[in-house]
Design a protein around this motif. Sequence first.
Motif, PDB file in Angstrom:
ATOM      1  N   ASP A 199     -18.616  17.350  10.739  1.00 33.04           N
ATOM      2  CA  ASP A 199     -19.280  17.525  12.033  1.00 33.04           C
ATOM      3  C   ASP A 199     -18.318  17.340  13.203  1.00 33.04           C
ATOM      4  O   ASP A 199     -18.650  16.725  14.213  1.00 33.04           O
ATOM      5  CB  ASP A 199     -20.454  16.552  12.180  1.00 33.04           C
ATOM      6  N   LEU A 200     -17.112  17.865  13.056  1.00 31.17           N
ATOM      7  CA  LEU A 200     -16.100  17.658  14.095  1.00 31.17           C
ATOM      8  C   LEU A 200     -16.483  18.334  15.403  1.00 31.17           C
ATOM      9  O   LEU A 200     -16.174  17.825  16.487  1.00 31.17           O
ATOM     10  CB  LEU A 200     -14.738  18.167  13.607  1.00 31.17           C
ATOM     11  N   GLU A 201     -17.161  19.467  15.305  1.00 29.80           N
ATOM     12  CA  GLU A 201     -17.589  20.160  16.528  1.00 29.80           C
ATOM     13  C   GLU A 201     -18.590  19.304  17.296  1.00 29.80           C
ATOM     14  O   GLU A 201     -18.501  19.169  18.524  1.00 29.80           O
ATOM     15  CB  GLU A 201     -18.201  21.510  16.169  1.00 29.80           C
ATOM     16  N   LEU A 202     -19.537  18.711  16.567  1.00 32.17           N
ATOM     17  CA  LEU A 202     -20.520  17.837  17.201  1.00 32.17           C
ATOM     18  C   LEU A 202     -19.839  16.622  17.816  1.00 32.17           C
ATOM     19  O   LEU A 202     -20.133  16.235  18.953  1.00 32.17           O
ATOM     20  CB  LEU A 202     -21.557  17.381  16.176  1.00 32.17           C
ATOM     21  N   GLN A 203     -18.911  16.027  17.080  1.00 33.38           N
ATOM     22  CA  GLN A 203     -18.239  14.837  17.587  1.00 33.38           C
ATOM     23  C   GLN A 203     -17.410  15.146  18.829  1.00 33.38           C
ATOM     24  O   GLN A 203     -17.358  14.351  19.773  1.00 33.38           O
ATOM     25  CB  GLN A 203     -17.372  14.225  16.487  1.00 33.38           C
ATOM     26  N   ALA A 204     -16.773  16.313  18.849  1.00 35.35           N
ATOM     27  CA  ALA A 204     -16.005  16.718  20.029  1.00 35.35           C
ATOM     28  C   ALA A 204     -16.928  16.910  21.231  1.00 35.35           C
ATOM     29  O   ALA A 204     -16.596  16.531  22.362  1.00 35.35           O
ATOM     30  CB  ALA A 204     -15.236  18.001  19.742  1.00 35.35           C
ATOM     31  N   LYS A 205     -18.104  17.492  20.973  1.00 33.02           N
ATOM     32  CA  LYS A 205     -19.081  17.678  22.052  1.00 33.02           C
ATOM     33  C   LYS A 205     -19.508  16.330  22.624  1.00 33.02           C
ATOM     34  O   LYS A 205     -19.574  16.140  23.848  1.00 33.02           O
ATOM     35  CB  LYS A 205     -20.302  18.421  21.518  1.00 33.02           C
ATOM     36  N   SER A 216      -9.675  10.346  18.037  1.00 31.35           N
ATOM     37  CA  SER A 216     -10.086  11.726  18.259  1.00 31.35           C
ATOM     38  C   SER A 216      -8.987  12.456  19.022  1.00 31.35           C
ATOM     39  O   SER A 216      -8.146  11.848  19.681  1.00 31.35           O
ATOM     40  CB  SER A 216     -11.393  11.785  19.055  1.00 31.35           C
TER      41      SER A 216
END
Length: 233
Positions: A199-205, A216
Motif C-alpha cells: 500500500d505504498l501509494e496510500l502511505q505516500a498519500k 519514507s
Amino acid sequence: MFESADVLRRQQTQRLRDEALGLHDRTHDSVLEYPPRVPPEALQVKISRYPAGVTTLALNSRLSIQFLSFFDIFYDWFTAATTTPGPHESMTELGHDILGAKGLSFTERLLAVAVQAYINWVERARRKWTNFSSEHAVEVQIGVLKKSGRPGTDAQADDTRDAFLWSCLMIRDTTVLESGARAWADEQLRELGVDAKGDLELQAKLDGLFFARPGSKHAEYAEGFLMHETPLG
C-alpha cells in the motif's frame, strides 16, 4: 529539565504571536473549545499553513483550539528541524498538556500520540537519548485509546479515516518493536488491510496529507538533517 524550558519558550512565543493576531490563549482552559464551522479570519490564517489533513480536520471543527495550539508549536519546530541544520530544541515534553486535557476526542488524542511518538523518535535518533517519561506517556495514552472503544468508528468515518490510518502508521514507525503502542498500531492496520510493506501509494498519500514518517521517501531530506546535526552536550 531543559526539555520543559524549550517547550515553555515556544509556548510563550506562540502566545505573543496569537495575541498579535487577536487570538486568545486557550491552552490551559479546563473546557475544550472547538472553532465554528467558519472560523475567524485570524484562525483561518493560522491553520492555513498546516498540512492539508490537519487543516481539513480543523475546518470541520474536529480539532479543539487547545489541540491546534499544541500542533502549532509542534509544526513550527518540525519545520525548522527538517529544513535547517541544528541543533534544535528538545520537544519531548510538548505533549504533556494536551494529552492531559479532559474531553479530548479519539481523533485528537490519537493524533497527539502520533506527534509525541515522532518527537520521541527524533530524540532517540538525534541525541541518542531517551526521555523515558515521554516514552511511557505514549504507552499510557494507547491504553486510553484501547479503552475508548472508538477505533472502529474513527477508522471508517470519511472525515477521520485518513487521520486514523496515518497516525497508526506513524506510531508503528516511531515506537520500539516490543512496545505495546507498536503492537496496537500493527493490529489496527492489519484489521484495515494496510500491510506494513504494501500500500505504498496510500502511505505516500497520507504522508502528503500530514507529514512524512521516518523511512519514507518524503522523509529522506529531513532525516539527512536530523541524523547529521551537531551533537548536543
